[in-house]
Design an enzyme around this catalytic site. Structure first.
Site, PDB file in Angstrom:
ATOM      1  N   THR A 185      -4.367   5.914 -21.701  1.00 23.87           N
ATOM      2  CA  THR A 185      -4.167   4.602 -21.121  1.00 23.87           C
ATOM      3  C   THR A 185      -2.747   4.156 -21.447  1.00 23.87           C
ATOM      4  OG1 THR A 185      -5.126   3.635 -23.108  1.00 23.87           O
ATOM      5  CG2 THR A 185      -6.596   3.905 -21.217  1.00 23.87           C
ATOM      6  N   ASP A 241      -6.854  13.448 -25.334  1.00 20.32           N
ATOM      7  CA  ASP A 241      -7.005  12.049 -24.921  1.00 20.32           C
ATOM      8  C   ASP A 241      -6.384  11.191 -26.018  1.00 20.32           C
ATOM      9  OD1 ASP A 241      -7.800   9.474 -24.274  1.00 20.32           O
ATOM     10  OD2 ASP A 241      -9.783  10.083 -23.567  1.00 20.32           O
ATOM     11  N   ARG A 264      -2.757  -2.683 -18.195  1.00 17.98           N
ATOM     12  CA  ARG A 264      -4.013  -1.941 -18.128  1.00 17.98           C
ATOM     13  C   ARG A 264      -3.910  -0.873 -17.049  1.00 17.98           C
ATOM     14  NH1 ARG A 264      -8.160  -4.548 -21.023  1.00 17.98           N
ATOM     15  NH2 ARG A 264      -9.246  -2.610 -20.615  1.00 17.98           N
ATOM     16  N   GLU A 278      -0.212   4.933  -0.393  1.00 17.90           N
ATOM     17  CA  GLU A 278      -0.972   6.166  -0.577  1.00 17.90           C
ATOM     18  C   GLU A 278      -0.049   7.376  -0.503  1.00 17.90           C
ATOM     19  OE1 GLU A 278      -4.275   6.459   2.046  1.00 17.90           O
ATOM     20  OE2 GLU A 278      -5.450   4.943   0.970  1.00 17.90           O
ATOM     21  N   TYR A 286       0.860  -1.188   0.000  1.00 15.17           N
ATOM     22  CA  TYR A 286       0.000   0.000   0.000  1.00 15.17           C
ATOM     23  C   TYR A 286       0.886   1.224   0.000  1.00 15.17           C
ATOM     24  CZ  TYR A 286      -5.017  -0.897   0.341  1.00 15.17           C
ATOM     25  OH  TYR A 286      -6.321  -1.182   0.045  1.00 15.17           O
ATOM     26  N   LYS A 328      -3.222  -0.581 -25.166  1.00 20.07           N
ATOM     27  CA  LYS A 328      -3.484  -0.256 -26.572  1.00 20.07           C
ATOM     28  C   LYS A 328      -2.166  -0.195 -27.358  1.00 20.07           C
ATOM     29  CE  LYS A 328      -7.848   2.126 -25.587  1.00 20.07           C
ATOM     30  NZ  LYS A 328      -7.842   2.401 -24.126  1.00 20.07           N
TER      31      LYS A 328
END
Length: 425
Positions: free
Chosen positions: A229, A203, A238, A59, A57, A232
């Site tokens: 992203t 984008d 991903r 954060e 974790y 692609k």
């Protein structure tokens, strides 16, 4: 001979799930994948997503965490961000967004208030849900206005875009989309955005790999914010990234964390770093240009076979086909092609008279086949298979689809996919 499972620990712990993964590996190995948003990642990217970084974790941001034990994680995140800045030539990069839609939502949180006007390409014209389309949260929480394309050319009319922007005065203008087969004129959008004092968001989720490889103009000189992203055409995991000029870094970072997300997915961040390292290699530039060359060659072959291509062809990796003249609906064609071992998606076309879940078109692209080593010399064969598949769909000829599937599998066997078991037997 049956192929052994490639995940022995998973097979021992959960044979049912392992069998499904193995079946998917077989499917990706044996079929011709033409969905433009899909690709094959390298074994290195796959391995990075499965590391012990999954156990952490983290954060916050590098050097400013809410958890201890981040010595290595900080270096991983800085490495990914530095590589993004180097590959794309940007001043700031945030590599924490979980995926493309959350990344776009962070842009709204950073620069707009609920109810503000935002502008993007209409979804049926090739835009994305998160560019203010009505069924998306971005269209429900913000006032979305949409531009489209000309009916005669299927290309953006920038006089109309400018008139709409001057009338509506949006806070944000999005350019890019999910079914845009032509070069995006970032400079033209930037000029309009400056005139109405809007933040321009490019984008580039679909074309990021082409931009990185120099096969599509870069938005960096023109856009205030770049959203993408990392899969692609970029051939990463991903995930997603937000990039910007330095002046926009703080509001973007605050919007991602703590605005929308908790701890980043460190194993994904590591895989993004690997993909960006690969994108910096000379071979990636060759790949990006080959993707475009293959798409243009395939478009020419399809036109020669009587297909109606939206805008008349392509400048990038994507081809949008209107099957109305073939008298075969897009959904029926896509499902038939799938049975023939050719994976596409059915898609609306501009000014489509059919419903979105049963549209007139199909959307295809060349990233995956390029990653497998197919070149322009293979595009006549691919076009022939598509033609035979669509004709068989119209005639209900399952035997013809079966014949195509066998031929596809034979060619795929000769071109092993990156990251997959080479022996499909």
């Amino acid at each position: 001979m049956s192929r052994p499972l490639s995940h022995p620990a998973l097979a021992a712990a959960d044979p049912e799930l392992a069998a499904l993964v193995d079946a998917e590996e077989r499917l990706q190995t044996e079929t011709l994948r033409l969905i433009p948003s899909e690709n094959y990642v390298s074994t290195a990217v796959l391995e990075a997503t499965g590391t012990v970084l999954q156990n952490k974790y983290s954060e916050g941001y590098a050097g400013r965490r809410y958890y201890e034990g981040q010595q290595n994680i900080d270096r991983v995140e800085r490495l990914a961000a530095d590589r993004a800045k180097a590959v794309f030539g940007v001043e700031h990069a945030n590599v924490q967004p979980y995926s493309g839609s959350p990344a776009n939502l962070a842009v709204y949180l950073a620069f707009a208030e609920p109810g503000d006007t935002v502008m993007g390409m209409a979804l049926p014209m090739g835009g994305h849900l998160t560019h203010g389309w009505g069924v998306s949260a971005t269209g429900k929480w913000f006032r979305g206005v949409q531009y489209g394309v000309r009916a005669d050319t299927a290309r953006i009319d920038f006089d109309e875009v400018r008139d709409l922007a001057l009338k509506e005065r949006p806070k944000l203008i999005f350019c890019g989309g999910t079914a845009v087969p032509r070069t995006i004129d970032f400079a033209a959008f930037a000029e309009i955005a400056r005139e109405v004092d809007a933040v321009l968001v490019a984008d580039i989720a679909h074309i990021a790999g082409l931009v990185a490889g120099g096969a599509h103009p870069s938005p960096v000189p023109h856009a205030d914010v770049i959203s993408t992203t990392t899969h692609k055409t970029l051939r990463g995991p991903r995930g997603a990234m937000l990039m910007s000029r330095e002046q926009y870094a703080k509001p973007l970072d605050k919007a991602v964390f703590p605005g929308l997300q908790g701890g980043p997915h460190n194993h994904t961040t590591a895989a993004v770093a690997v993909a960006l390292h690969e994108a910096a290699q000379p071979s990636f530039r060759d790949y990006a240009h080959a993707v475009v060359a293959n798409a243009k060659a395939l478009a020419e072959q399809l036109l020669a076979r009587g297909f109606d291509l939206v805008s008349g062809g392509t400048d990038n990796h994507l081809i949008l086909m209107d099957l109305t003249p073939k008298e075969v609906p897009g959904k029926i064609a896509a499902k038939a092609l799938d049975r023939a071992g050719i994976v596409v998606n059915y898609n609306t076309v501009p000014f489509d008279t059919r419903k979105p879940f049963d549209p007139s078109g199909i959307r295809i692209g060349t990233p995956s086949l390029t990653s497998r080593g197919l070149g322009t010399e293979h595009m006549p064969q691919v076009a022939d298979w598509i033609t035979r598949g669509v004709e068989a769909a119209g005639a209900g000829d399952e035997d013809a689809l079966g014949t195509v599937r066998a031929e596809v599998a034979e060619l795929m066997a000769a071109h092993p996919a990156p990251g997959l078991v080479a022996d499909p037997s």
